[in-house]
Enzyme design. Structure first.
Site, PDB file in Angstrom:
ATOM      1  N   ILE A  35      -4.159  11.440  -2.601  1.00  0.00           N
ATOM      2  CA  ILE A  35      -2.886  10.764  -2.863  1.00  0.00           C
ATOM      3  C   ILE A  35      -2.937   9.893  -4.115  1.00  0.00           C
ATOM      4  CG2 ILE A  35      -3.271   8.706  -1.421  1.00  0.00           C
ATOM      5  CD1 ILE A  35      -0.256   9.208  -0.469  1.00  0.00           C
ATOM      6  N   VAL A  83      -7.833   5.365   2.877  1.00  0.00           N
ATOM      7  CA  VAL A  83      -6.780   5.496   1.864  1.00  0.00           C
ATOM      8  C   VAL A  83      -6.565   4.170   1.164  1.00  0.00           C
ATOM      9  CG1 VAL A  83      -4.290   5.883   1.567  1.00  0.00           C
ATOM     10  CG2 VAL A  83      -5.599   7.396   3.026  1.00  0.00           C
ATOM     11  N   ASP A  84      -6.565   3.082   1.927  1.00  0.00           N
ATOM     12  CA  ASP A  84      -6.330   1.749   1.384  1.00  0.00           C
ATOM     13  C   ASP A  84      -7.334   1.429   0.266  1.00  0.00           C
ATOM     14  OD1 ASP A  84      -5.272  -0.823   1.131  1.00  0.00           O
ATOM     15  OD2 ASP A  84      -6.213  -1.587   2.946  1.00  0.00           O
TER      16      ASP A  84
END
Length: 180
Positions: free
Chosen positions: A16, A38-39
């Site tokens: 992403i 993801v963070d």
């Protein structure tokens, strides 16, 4: 599923942090100060400007509650903005987790609309360390986004960005089921 809504959803397997969109969504924790998964990847790729924006939000409102969303710069990311949302920790489905997860998607989409953002990309919210079952999370994500898009013109394009083949299959199944 109406054709006008179906063409507004894309599915992509990948990273992403490399997606070009007006905004990408970060599956954040309530502190907004970075973390794992993801963070951590978004904070690393986007650079210090994201954390700086997050610190200002924390100073102003004290973090981000489960199901809520806030927006920051995208820093060095290809996305102009990052919309941070805090997904629910899975507790067997008995603590309002589906409604809280749906709120994550709705609140992110509402922020995108409020800022006039045409494209937004979502990761798999809550399916990592928060333990939300991937199949159940995919169902909530797709149903919530479809419902929102059926009622709003913006954002024009929503991309679900999955990291692994298992999630790709789960999202394909959800989207195929709704198209039939």
């Amino acid at each position: 599923m109406p054709d006008s809504t179906a063409h507004r959803i894309q599915l992509l397997q990948g990273d992403i942090t490399k997606v070009k969109a007006d905004a990408i969504v970060n599956a954040a924790n309530s502190s907004l100060l970075g973390g794992g998964g993801v963070d951590g990847a978004i904070h690393r790729a986007g650079g210090p400007a994201i954390l700086e924006n997050c610190r200002k939000i924390v100073a102003r409102q004290g973090g981000c509650k489960t199901g809520e969303a806030v927006i920051t710069t995208g820093g060095r990311l290809p996305a102009q903005y990052v919309i941070h949302t805090v997904g629910p920790v899975w507790n067997g489905g008995h603590k309002n987790e589906p409604a809280l997860l749906a709120n994550c998607y709705r609140n992110c989409l509402a922020l995108a609309q409020e800022h006039g953002l045409k494209t937004i990309a979502f990761p798999n919210i809550s399916t990592g360390i928060y333990g939300y079952p991937k199949d159940k999370a995919a169902a909530v994500a797709v149903q919530t986004v479809l419902h929102y898009l059926a009622q709003h013109d913006v954002p024009e394009q929503v991309t679900f960005v999955v990291f692994d083949p298992e999630n790709l299959r789960l999202y394909e199944e959800q989207l195929a089921h709704l198209k039939s």
